[in-house]
Design a protein around this motif. Structure first.
Motif, short mmCIF file in Angstrom:
data_model
loop_
_atom_site.label_atom_id
_atom_site.label_comp_id
_atom_site.label_asym_id
_atom_site.label_seq_id
_atom_site.Cartn_x
_atom_site.Cartn_y
_atom_site.Cartn_z
N PRO A 263 0.79 -1.24 0.00
CA PRO A 263 0.00 0.00 0.00
C PRO A 263 0.82 1.29 0.00
CG PRO A 263 0.21 -0.82 2.22
CD PRO A 263 0.96 -1.79 1.35
N ILE A 264 0.15 2.35 -0.42
CA ILE A 264 0.55 3.72 -0.09
C ILE A 264 -0.54 4.33 0.77
CG2 ILE A 264 0.92 6.06 -0.94
CD1 ILE A 264 2.30 4.96 -3.35
N SER A 265 -1.79 4.30 0.26
CA SER A 265 -2.86 5.04 0.91
C SER A 265 -4.13 4.22 1.05
CB SER A 265 -3.16 6.31 0.10
OG SER A 265 -4.37 6.91 0.52
N ALA A 266 -4.64 4.14 2.27
CA ALA A 266 -5.89 3.42 2.50
C ALA A 266 -7.08 4.14 1.92
CB ALA A 266 -6.09 3.22 4.00
N THR A 267 -6.95 5.45 1.68
CA THR A 267 -8.08 6.22 1.17
C THR A 267 -8.01 6.50 -0.33
OG1 THR A 267 -6.99 8.29 1.80
CG2 THR A 267 -8.52 7.34 3.38
N GLN A 268 -6.87 6.22 -0.97
CA GLN A 268 -6.74 6.52 -2.39
C GLN A 268 -6.31 5.34 -3.25
OE1 GLN A 268 -5.46 11.24 -1.83
NE2 GLN A 268 -4.50 10.05 -3.46
N ALA A 365 -5.63 24.65 -4.72
CA ALA A 365 -5.68 25.54 -3.56
C ALA A 365 -5.72 24.76 -2.25
CB ALA A 365 -6.90 26.46 -3.66
N LEU A 366 -5.97 23.45 -2.32
CA LEU A 366 -5.96 22.64 -1.10
C LEU A 366 -4.55 22.40 -0.60
CD1 LEU A 366 -8.68 20.03 -2.15
CD2 LEU A 366 -8.96 22.00 -0.64
N GLY A 367 -3.55 22.81 -1.38
CA GLY A 367 -2.16 22.75 -0.94
C GLY A 367 -1.63 21.33 -0.84
N ASP A 368 -0.81 21.08 0.19
CA ASP A 368 -0.14 19.79 0.29
C ASP A 368 -0.90 18.81 1.18
OD1 ASP A 368 0.31 20.78 2.84
OD2 ASP A 368 2.42 20.19 2.89
N ALA A 369 -2.20 19.05 1.38
CA ALA A 369 -2.99 18.17 2.27
C ALA A 369 -2.91 16.72 1.80
CB ALA A 369 -4.45 18.65 2.30
N GLU A 370 -3.01 16.50 0.49
CA GLU A 370 -2.95 15.12 -0.01
C GLU A 370 -1.63 14.47 0.35
OE1 GLU A 370 -3.17 12.52 -4.15
OE2 GLU A 370 -2.42 14.57 -4.15
N PHE A 371 -0.53 15.16 0.12
CA PHE A 371 0.79 14.59 0.39
C PHE A 371 0.92 14.24 1.87
CE2 PHE A 371 5.51 15.04 0.90
CZ PHE A 371 5.85 13.95 0.11
N GLN A 372 0.39 15.08 2.75
CA GLN A 372 0.43 14.78 4.18
C GLN A 372 -0.36 13.51 4.49
OE1 GLN A 372 2.42 16.29 6.38
NE2 GLN A 372 3.14 17.50 4.61
N VAL A 373 -1.52 13.37 3.88
CA VAL A 373 -2.33 12.16 4.06
C VAL A 373 -1.55 10.93 3.63
CG1 VAL A 373 -4.36 10.90 3.21
CG2 VAL A 373 -4.57 13.30 3.87
N LEU A 374 -0.90 11.01 2.49
CA LEU A 374 -0.16 9.86 1.98
C LEU A 374 1.01 9.49 2.89
CD1 LEU A 374 -0.13 10.50 -1.89
CD2 LEU A 374 -1.90 9.51 -0.44
N LEU A 375 1.70 10.46 3.43
CA LEU A 375 2.81 10.18 4.34
C LEU A 375 2.33 9.37 5.54
CD1 LEU A 375 4.73 13.58 4.38
CD2 LEU A 375 5.49 11.46 3.30
N TYR A 376 1.25 9.82 6.16
CA TYR A 376 0.70 9.12 7.33
C TYR A 376 0.23 7.72 6.97
CZ TYR A 376 0.70 13.13 10.56
OH TYR A 376 1.06 14.15 11.40
#
Length: 547
Positions: A263-268, A365-376
């Motif tokens: 995995p990378i992301s449980a939500t994506q 405009a949502l910025g780096d929110a996705e990248f932070q999600v993926l890191l976690y």
């Protein structure tokens, strides 16, 4: 994973990057930066004798078997010969990381079933390649391209592999990928892994095959298999499909199980079909669906899945449909923009109404929110996956330590700062993670839902990504400025790409993004466009080569 490119190159002008993507490539072995021969001017590379299954569809192969011209074993043998001729030799595509030593035995068993009058369905006896982050409970390894996982053999098949085998397909082998599905470094080179080396684009061999399902894209494009399976977190099915002239579908997150996929992301995260035609993508998708008790996100998906997605394939599917085109993709003088303008003319001629919309700007405009999600989520998911394996590494920290101890082989071109950043996260209970998830997934869904609803749209369209850039092992990937994968990826919504033409021998895809569970609708729209244009061309493996 294309969001990494957005973060890396967000300050660069899209038009300038589009020009760059068609510039001369620089050899990865020439640190002085001297240009090689212009790839687009070079002729086709030396190729093996004409391959009898070139561009063959699933229906073509079924007709061969039904008529007795070929058995499944014979098809597998031909594809394995093709792999031998162009994967490790000749143009050295390095698209296939490993072939299945059991493939011919499996094909023999399926041939025996056919002879006895049992045909499981449209994939019976069809050779399929799958990405090397998908578990197979056989003799093949599952490594995500990482030397840290070399030798790891999964205890059982991933759920989608069980479904694939039940449908009668033959798992012919595994494809190379961007190591750790392109989540190791912000300077990574798509299609490169420490275990498999650099995958090449079969259209022009020193161009990127894009990541992270680079091997699946290159292999399916070059007819090393009938169809292939990739996985996507953000762009990793649709982007390699676009630059390799394929149809690629990233399904709604939850339609396909992720059990047994690194995995990378449980939500994506989701797997998805990659094929040379919309019909073949539809056939493969249907075989992979199913509710899996081991992946809670699939609960209730049966109500949305179709046992046969080919029923949506209608040449008149575009008639009366309203499509929203991403406004920022209509400006500029690049070849990709010109191809989109031509595509819009076709869509209108087929009865669609086109509305200009703006989704890229509010999502950015949502910025780096996705990248932070993926890191976690990466740290959490990888630790859980590794803990249940027989691999020599049991945690993300072990992987990082292995790479450092074996840096000459594991990290000869770029480092692992993304892995290290993920290791520093404090867990999914973190308020920072929860806020980032609400902003990324929740925010993007609101944006897409509002645009679709307010404009009464069947789908949103745009340029999947620009023409393939140069393979650059020194500086890593660069963006064309036209990547369109993030909105659907962040929302978990389906995204289909279909061939839209070529820019100087390099394919470009047309994206169609819809609301959750709209795979059938998107396949129908894509099929109508495909049949009206038939723009896919087989790759010629043009030089120069990249070593």
């Amino acid at each position: 994973m294309n969001r990494r490119l957005f973060l890396l190159n967000g300050s660069l002008a899209g038009a300038a990057l589009t020009t760059l993507s068609l510039a001369q490539c620089t050899s990865n072995s020439a640190p002085t930066g001297q240009p090689t021969t212009d790839a687009t001017a070079a002729g086709p590379a030396a190729a093996p004798d004409a391959f009898p299954l070139l561009e063959a569809t699933v229906a073509d192969l079924q007709q061969h078997m039904q008529a007795g011209r070929h058995t499944s074993r014979a098809l597998c043998e031909l594809y394995l010969q093709r792999v031998e001729a162009v994967n490790a030799k000749g143009p050295t595509l390095r698209a296939v990381i490993e072939t299945n030593p059991d493939a011919l035995k499996l094909a023999d068993a399926l041939d025996a079933e056919r002879k006895a009058g049992k045909v499981r369905g449209p994939l019976h006896g069809i050779p399929v390649l799958i990405k090397d982050n998908i578990d197979t409970g056989d003799q093949m390894q599952t490594t995500a391209g990482s030397l840290a996982l070399a030798g790891h053999r999964a205890k059982q098949d991933a759920f989608i592999v069980k479904q694939l085998r039940a449908a009668g397909a033959v798992v012919l082998g595994k494809t190379n990928l961007s190591e750790w599905a392109n989540f190791r470094s912000t300077r990574a080179t798509s299609g490169w892994s420490s275990r498999g080396g650099q995958t090449k684009n079969p259209y022009i061999l020193d161009r990127t095959p894009s990541g992270s399902s680079a091997g699946s894209g290159s292999a399916a494009a070059a007819s090393l298999c009938a169809v292939a399976i990739g996985t996507e977190t953000d762009g990793s099915v649709v982007s390699p499909s676009s630059v390799n002239g394929l149809v690629g579908l990233k399904p709604t997150v939850g339609l396909l199980s992720r059990m047994g996929i690194i995995p990378i992301s449980a939500t994506q995260d989701t797997a998805g079909p990659m094929a040379r035609t919309v019909r073949d993508a539809a056939l493969l998708l249907a075989a992979l669906t199913g509710e899996d008790p081991a992946d809670a996100v699939t609960r209730g998906s049966a109500a949305h899945a179709a046992p046969d997605y080919t029923k949506f394939l209608d040449t008149n599917a575009l008639k009366g449909k309203r499509l929203g085109v991403e406004k920022s993709h209509l400006t500029g003088t690049s070849d990709a923009v010109a191809l989109l303008q031509k595509a819009l003319a076709v869509l209108k001629a087929q009865g669609a109404t086109i509305v200009e919309i703006n989704v890229a700007k509010p999502v950015a405009a949502l910025g780096d929110a996705e990248f932070q999600v993926l890191l976690y989520e990466f740290k959490d998911g990888v630790n859980k996956y590794l803990a249940g394996t027989n691999a020599g590494v049991k945690t993300l920290a072990d992987v990082i330590a292995f790479d450092k101890a074996n840096a000459a082989k594991a990290m000869p071109f770029f480092q692992q700062e993304t892995l290290e950043a993920a290791e520093k996260t404090e867990g999914l209970g973190s308020a920072k993670y929860q806020a980032a998830l609400a902003r990324s997934q929740g925010g993007t869904r609101k944006i897409l839902d509002k645009i679709l609803h307010d404009n009464q749209l069947a789908a949103i369209i745009g340029i999947t990504t620009g023409p393939a850039g140069c393979i650059d092992l020194v500086n890593g990937d660069y963006s064309s400025g036209l990547d369109f994968s993030s909105p659907a990826a962040m929302a978990g919504y389906p995204h289909l790409t279909v061939p839209m033409g070529q820019a100087q021998h390099l394919p470009v895809g047309l994206s169609l993004v819809g609301p959750a569970w709209s795979e059938g609708l998107l396949l129908g729209l894509g099929y109508a466009y495909e049949q009206a244009t038939k723009l896919r061309k087989a790759p010629e493996m043009r030089g120069p080569l990249v070593g």
